[in-house]
Motif scaffolding. Sequence first.
Motif, short mmCIF file in Angstrom:
data_model
loop_
_atom_site.label_atom_id
_atom_site.label_comp_id
_atom_site.label_asym_id
_atom_site.label_seq_id
_atom_site.Cartn_x
_atom_site.Cartn_y
_atom_site.Cartn_z
N ILE A 260 9.70 -18.77 0.57
CA ILE A 260 10.95 -18.68 0.36
C ILE A 260 11.24 -16.69 -0.01
O ILE A 260 11.11 -16.57 -0.65
N LYS A 261 12.33 -16.51 0.84
CA LYS A 261 13.04 -15.54 -0.01
C LYS A 261 13.90 -15.66 -0.81
O LYS A 261 14.06 -14.61 -1.40
N TYR A 265 14.23 -17.00 -7.39
CA TYR A 265 12.64 -17.96 -7.46
C TYR A 265 12.05 -17.48 -7.49
O TYR A 265 11.37 -17.85 -8.59
N HIS A 266 11.74 -16.27 -7.45
CA HIS A 266 10.31 -15.58 -7.42
C HIS A 266 10.58 -14.46 -8.39
O HIS A 266 9.09 -14.92 -9.34
N ARG A 425 15.02 -27.30 -1.65
CA ARG A 425 14.11 -26.95 0.11
C ARG A 425 13.64 -28.41 0.81
O ARG A 425 13.37 -28.80 1.76
N LYS A 426 13.92 -28.98 -0.24
CA LYS A 426 13.47 -30.38 -0.40
C LYS A 426 14.56 -31.36 1.31
O LYS A 426 14.29 -31.51 1.99
N LEU A 427 15.04 -31.01 0.39
CA LEU A 427 16.81 -32.07 1.61
C LEU A 427 16.57 -30.83 2.91
O LEU A 427 16.53 -31.93 3.94
#
Lengths: 774, 503
Positions: A260-261, A265-266, A425-427
């Motif tokens: 994940i970029k 989020y991070h 992300r799931k999608l």
Amino acid sequence: MAKSSSLQKTLSQGVTLSSAMAADSSDEEDLSVNDQAISASEDDEEGSDDERKHQKLLEAISAMGGRKRKKQKERSEASVQVSEFFVNAEGTGEKVNLSDLLKTIEKTSVASNKTKKQLKNLQDSKQTLELPLNKQQTEKIQRSIAYEKTTKEVSTWENIIVQNQKAEQMVFPLNQESSAPKLVEQVVASWKVQTPLEQEIFGLLHKNSQPSNDPVLTPVEEASLKAMSLEEAKIRRAELQKARALQSYFEAKARREKQIKSKKYHKVKKKGKLKKFVKQFDEMVKTNPEEALDELKKMELARMKERMSLKHQNSGKWAKSKAIMAKYDDSARKAMQEQLQMNKDLTQKVVVPSDDEHESNEEASETVPDFANDPEPVLDPVNPWMRGQLTREEPEVSRVTTEEAQTAEEVNEEEELLGEFERKRKLRQADEEDLMTTEEESKKEEPASEVVEDDVVEVSDTEEEAEEEEEDVSEFNTLFRLMRSEKTVEGPKHTPGQEVEEELLNEGEIQVRNMEDLELLGEDVEPQPTAEASLPQTAAEEDTSEPLNKKKREIDLQEVLTKEAKAVRVPFLPTVIEDEEQGEQISLIKEAFAGDDVISDFIKDKKKQEADGMPKVVDLTLPGWGEWGGVGLQPSQRKRKRFTTKMAPPPPRQDRKLPDVIISEKESASVASHQVSHIPFPFQNTAQFESSIRTPIGSTWNTQSVVKKMTKPKVLTTLGAIIEPMAKDMKNNKSTTPAGKEPAIVLEGNKTAKGDSEGSEKSRRRTKSKKKKN
Amino acid sequence: MAAVVQEVLTSTHVEKTNKKKKQDPFPGEAPIPHKRLQKFRRGEKYEVPKEARPDLKEAITFSEAMSELAQKQAARYDLLLPEDAGFLEGDEDEDTNTISQDDIAAAVDITSGSKYFNLHLSQFGPYRLDYSRTGRHLLVGGKKGHVACIDWQSKDLMCEMNVMETVNDVKWLHTEAMFAVAQKKWLYIYDSKGLELHCLKKFNDVLRMQFLPYHFLLATASATGFLQYLDVSVGREVKAICTKMGRLDVMCQNPYNAVIHLGHPNGTVSLWSPNQKEPLVKMLCHRGAVRSLTVDKTGTYMVTSGLDRKLKVYDIRAFKPLHSCFLPAGASCLSLSQRGLLSAATGDIVQVYQNILGSSPVFKPYMAHRLRGQIWGLAYCPFEDVLGIGHGEGFTSMIVPGAGEPNFDALDANPYRSSKQKQEWEVKALLEKVQPELIGLDPGQLSKVDQATFEQRHKRRVEELDEIQQSIQERTEREKELKVKSKEKKTLENKSTLDRFRK
């Protein structure tokens, strides 16, 4: 003059400096000497006496003429003529005596009385060094010292010598190996590890109870084969499969997250982590202050690093670009401020560790039970090759569970954010999800909030299930731990084989005890002496005290053959008349009349025998000696008495109580030649010696084993074997055990066997000692 | 998995240990009955003196331990001799002596039954007989010169001949390969094929013979009153003793000590060894002449019968009569079996007595058998329940249950030995031959210290020591005196000089 001195200087320089000029050096030296003499005489112009000058001159001349260098006199004594260069003593040949020195002291009153006395003493005592001892004496002393040394050296063997002398049997060569073909196990067992690598390898093999000669299965494997039923194995296999699936899922997840970029989020994730950490730390302070301290130290370290670096000082490339943008972009400003804040935070005393990205990954992988990856259970904690994964700390797992509990309670905005990310992300990666569903179908319906928790095991549908899983994992882990603890408690030395050995020993003891009991039982019944053939002798001894009565010794006729005869009934009477029966009448008559005759004959015979046995009176009277002799004249009574000697009476006859028996009193010397006439060394009297040889040692009277034991040779040598002198290290070994070192590899079977033999030996020794006590 | 395995392992281990902990119900060595131990006892145990030196202590303890071990082992190995002798038992109110040999032979198994047989040899009788030491071979010699040796169990005739002379006695030598025949004039030795090996003219007019198996001695008693010993192994006469007792026609040996017993017409029995010119013991046993005598295997009892028709049992160790009984016809021949059954030939009847060696007298014979013709020879077959009877009409082998020793020592006398074993035994026996000097009343004499010489030596040593001591004392005294004298001299001299000076 000045010239010459300068010349000399240069010359001397030349001598000292150049070795190349060695060829001309001799000439130059001569020159220099001359110069020296001249210069010396010239230099001392001021305080010069005529005499001195004269002497110098003479010297110089003599030196020139004889081409001899004048020997410089050493300055030893003050003299009237003192030159700076050499001193010429007046009395060169004379010795200086102490008295000469003392004279001056006596004159001077400065010297104290004490020193005077001391000096006087010194003068009086004419101590000289003693003469060295002559050769013979020194050699004698040396010999005596050498003797002492060697006796000391040799006396260390005394113990062994005594031991060997006492030993029932010595077998040479001393450390003998049986020539018979050995078992493979024995060969392996006797092989000793030498190099360190071998030691390491065998140490490991032994500790893991790996077989050193390869059977198909290891003992552990065999045991497991025996122990496991099919169902159990199936269950276990399923569990293992499950665990492995979990692990692979977690790995996949971790990889995904890494990819994940999104910075946000991070960031969010990091923050969440930080908070959690703070909370955790608080808790830790309460529960585990030591670890908390450690953490604090870590923080301190991080602070130090931060203070040293310019990382968060808005000095980097990124910060500079942001600084340009900061005027217009609010976010950029914020970011810069954040960076500064970070610096502040870090430089402040309580700071959060900065590098937690790796931690998250690690933690994710840590939740998986350790044993899933293990190729084989490693039973030994000492094995460094197998230790790799197993040494990981278990407590982490338990910590994870607590963390989970905490996080479950707390729902943050950030988490929500994270949840959003997750959904997106799931999608995007539906196919990946499909893969996951193959493993567990229920995963699709997972609530996002729960999935977000990255520190928690998220595979199961519900929390409860997860917890169950956790419990399972922890169960396995605790089992492992238990096993290990058991192992460590047992210790590497305390193998089951040894236990068996010990038990055998114990059993031996029991047996011995029982044997002792038996012996005690045997002792209760006193051995009763059997009737011996020496009855007549004892009878004889009894009678020695009795006074000999000649009249009593007369044999009564009634006493002889008085035994009453009993008639015997015979089923049928003889019909055939014997030859001898023809004269039966006669014999009967003979019996009637001659019966007494036979007896009286016998008695006569006996009397005669007795008379022969009695010592004869030696009569040495000579008729006519010292008195009148002639026919009809008897030597006087007095004379006869004087010249007759009576011999000592013989010991009482053996048959004196047996009227109808004559036992010959003559001793036959025939046996004496075969008998032992003197007692061998350790025995002190005949009884001791006779008792020691009363048991025959031949195979005619003994069983084979006893004969072998009794006739065991004192020294046994094997044919053709080289008997080497005893090595020095045997001195120490012999006293303890014959086999000094244990072999590196000890097989189970061997061990027990050895224990057996040892036990039996012990018991034997014990019985032996017991016997000795008896 | 490993955990489970470990558990299983530990559990199995625990089981094992439990098994090990189960106590042996009979721990230690099997106990030996005290009685059996006593049987193999050899002398008194010697207690180690407390103040003894350590090496002496060690020597004594070792020897004691060894003898104890030997005794124990022997007692333990006694288990390997399980055979026991049985005896004839009659029904109620039935005397065993009324049971006829035919009945017995019919009742027992065929092989045992075949041991009762008669050899009808009426031509050259009456017969003397002798069984070999193993009991396999029988030697019969008729008075009129008929000599035959038979493997009596297989009834295999080894040789048969007529020596054409009066035969007084026959005897096997150490093996069945040789036998001695005392003929009218000389003593002859034949081999088993009947070949004459030797004619010993030194041995004349031999009436009775005895062979001492461990000494390889053939003892002969002659009509001239000579008792002679022939060493069979070297063929040399060891000793000839003139007994001065007249005709010697009653003879037996004591198997315990190899002493020869001779019976004499004056009612005495004399005991002889080759080492003494006069009898070791002479005992008056009967009022009339001694007709027959025999000694049991252990050398404890002697049984004699005389013309006075008495049968007497003596304790030969104490030379005391135990009991005597009156036989109506008197016993012309006596024989004791290995297990102590006494057979006595009274006229034409052979009577067998049981328990006669005990202290209590016997009134009834155990067995009786009537034969035709006078009985001349009587001998039990070793290791068999068989009594061989030589009589005027030939030879009869009679079954006597319980007569023979059921357990034989195969190294000593093996009835089933092969020829190879026989050869080996012969060599061994020759190597272990006992010297004739060792024959005496007490065979244990050898294991005793020669007291006489020992004492003599001791005395001599003491004397020597005394002498040495004396000489030393004398010397020291002399030296002392010398010293004193020299001192006196010195003082005197000093005094004299002083005096002189003063003067």
